[in-house]
Design an enzyme around this catalytic site. Structure first.
Site: not given
Lengths: 79, 398
Positions: B243, B184, B212
């Protein structure tokens, strides 16, 4: 390998991290004396693991405050 | 004794940073104008640090689904999944996710943090080993700390370091290898194929955190494991809704036939309230929209490549050689420069994340940008221009 030989190897591995040139002794602590942060200590532990071909699980780190304590843990793991 | 005295060093560190008006620890978005713009300290600001990769926080389908769910089911479940907090929509979302990842089972958690906390602490028990990458997310470290297993850490993305440690473990011990598809802070990807092949060679169970990567990595958006063709070597996949999915929550999906028993053993799943129906509904709508609108993934990668190229061409020291993800990070020499850069960049109209030691891998200082599919090409250029102006304002050599 004797405990003293193990300590000597550990001193060698610590030297590049010993920015303030602290005199290394068995009772030297990683956090207070050498002022190493936890990530640096974990990287050092990885180097020690590779040097002696052993495992020092990170759950043990709270018990390994001094060079002597690490040397004892290495000696124990080497059997 | 004041119990908070132990935090004095952190207080001193914060005080020592030369912020003048704003600092990253107290920044407030006073008004959100769009998915890419907000008002911060009275100024219109480009948001370039939100992790809203697919532009889902204001997606019409997700908004409508959430509003309808509030009308139909109220604002919250007020209970745990295993007591009174499982609604039909929770089961539907688990089915949608299992289908998305082509897996048989899925458990939804109240946050991505809890998904890692729960899975890692529950899968590996007292005499088992968990092998983690040194740069693992805090939720992975905390999952390790919550359980009773032995924790072994290998150097970041280092195959040799991983294999050396696996060789040293008892052959018949239970072993769980945990890695992330994309890391990240720097936004670099893992060599998953080799890592999982090595792990399987030593009889390990594998858990891959794809927080991610969802929606834009791989032909079906299943992450780095799909790109590398190693879904069959991945026993558990953990992800998040905070996200790409644009809301909050987490999940774990798996083909393991005994996966469902974890619902009765996993404390961060059992002892917490389940997600509100509106969140569940928006997550379902967002995942369906992501699947139905491939332009989002295409635009996101276009933006990532354009931003990386723009900053690289301008002379910035990039954390990765090429754009490996929508996380584009610029390295700065020291904490003081990072501090001044972050604040000046904010004054120049762009909000990014400042990441400094000891939170950063390898102790580097980062301006971390996470971009979105709904950033326009003009906004990407605006971000590059603001970086360049900031460097000039600070008389930084590029």
């Amino acid at each position: 390998m004797t405990n003293e030989e193990i300590r000597t190897k550990i001193y060698e591995l610590i030297t590049p991290l010993n920015k303030k040139g602290i005199s290394l002794k068995p009772e030297t602590t990683f956090a207070s004396d050498l002022e190493l942060d936890s990530l640096t200590v974990m990287d050092l532990v990885a180097d020690i693991e590779d040097e002696f071909d052993i495992l020092l699980p990170i759950n043990k780190l709270p018990e390994l405050e001094t060079i002597q304590q690490v040397a004892d843990a290495v000696e124990e793991d080497l059997g | 004794m004041d119990l908070l005295d132990k935090f004095d060093s952190i207080i001193e560190l914060r005080k020592s940073l030369p912020f003048e008006k704003a600092d990253p620890f107290t920044v407030v978005m006073e008004k959100v104008l769009s998915q890419t713009k907000a008002v911060i300290d009275g100024r219109e600001t480009v948001l370039a640090g939100t992790n809203n990769y697919m532009g889902m926080t204001f997606n019409e389908n997700a908004l409508n689904a959430a509003k309808q769910a509030i009308d139909d089911f109220g604002t919250g479940t007020t209970g745990s999944r295993v007591l009174n907090g499982t609604y039909s929509s929770h089961k539907e979302l688990e089915s949608v996710l299992a289908d998305f990842y082509n897996m048989d089972h899925c458990m939804v958690f109240s946050t991505g943090y809890q998904a890692n906390l729960g899975m890692i602490s529950t899968l590996a028990g007292k005499d088992d080993y968990i092998i983690i990458d040194a740069d693992s997310h805090a939720s992975i470290y905390d999952g390790c700390a919550l359980g009773n297993a032995q924790i072994v850490r290998f150097k970041h993305n280092d195959l040799d370091s991983l294999e050396k440690r696996l060789k040293r473990l008892p052959e018949d011990a239970g072993k769980l290898v945990v890695v992330e598809g994309i890391y990240s802070m720097i936004g670099d990807t893992a060599p998953l194929k080799e890592m999982l092949e090595i792990s399987k060679k030593y009889g390990c169970t594998t858990l891959v955190d794809e927080a991610h990567s969802m929606g834009f990595c791989g032909p079906n958006g299943r992450g780095i494991m799909e790109i590398e063709g190693v879904e069959h070597l991945t026993d558990f996949v953990v992800g998040t809704f905070s996200k790409s999915v644009g809301t909050v929550g987490g999940f774990c999906t798996s083909n393991h036939p005994k996966m469902d028993i974890l619902r009765s053993a996993c404390r961060p799943y059992i002892f917490t309230a389940s997600l509100p129906p509106s969140v569940i509904a928006s997550a379902i709508a967002a995942i369906q929209t992501i699947k139905a609108e491939p332009w989002r993934a295409e635009k996101l990668w276009e933006n990532a490549h354009a931003l990386h190229k723009g900053l690289l061409d301008a002379g910035f020291d990039m954390a990765t050689e090429k754009a490996e993800s929508p996380i584009i990070a610029v390295k700065l020499d020291d904490i003081l420069m990072a501090t001044r850069f972050w604040e000046t960049l904010l004054n120049n109209g762009v909000y990014v994340n400042m990441a400094i030691p000891p939170a950063t891998p390898s102790g580097i200082n980062l301006m971390r940008v996470s971009i979105s599919a709904v950033h326009s090409s003009e906004e990407i250029q605006e971000i590059v221009n603001a970086f360049v102006k900031t460097a000039r304002d600070l008389q930084m050599q590029l």
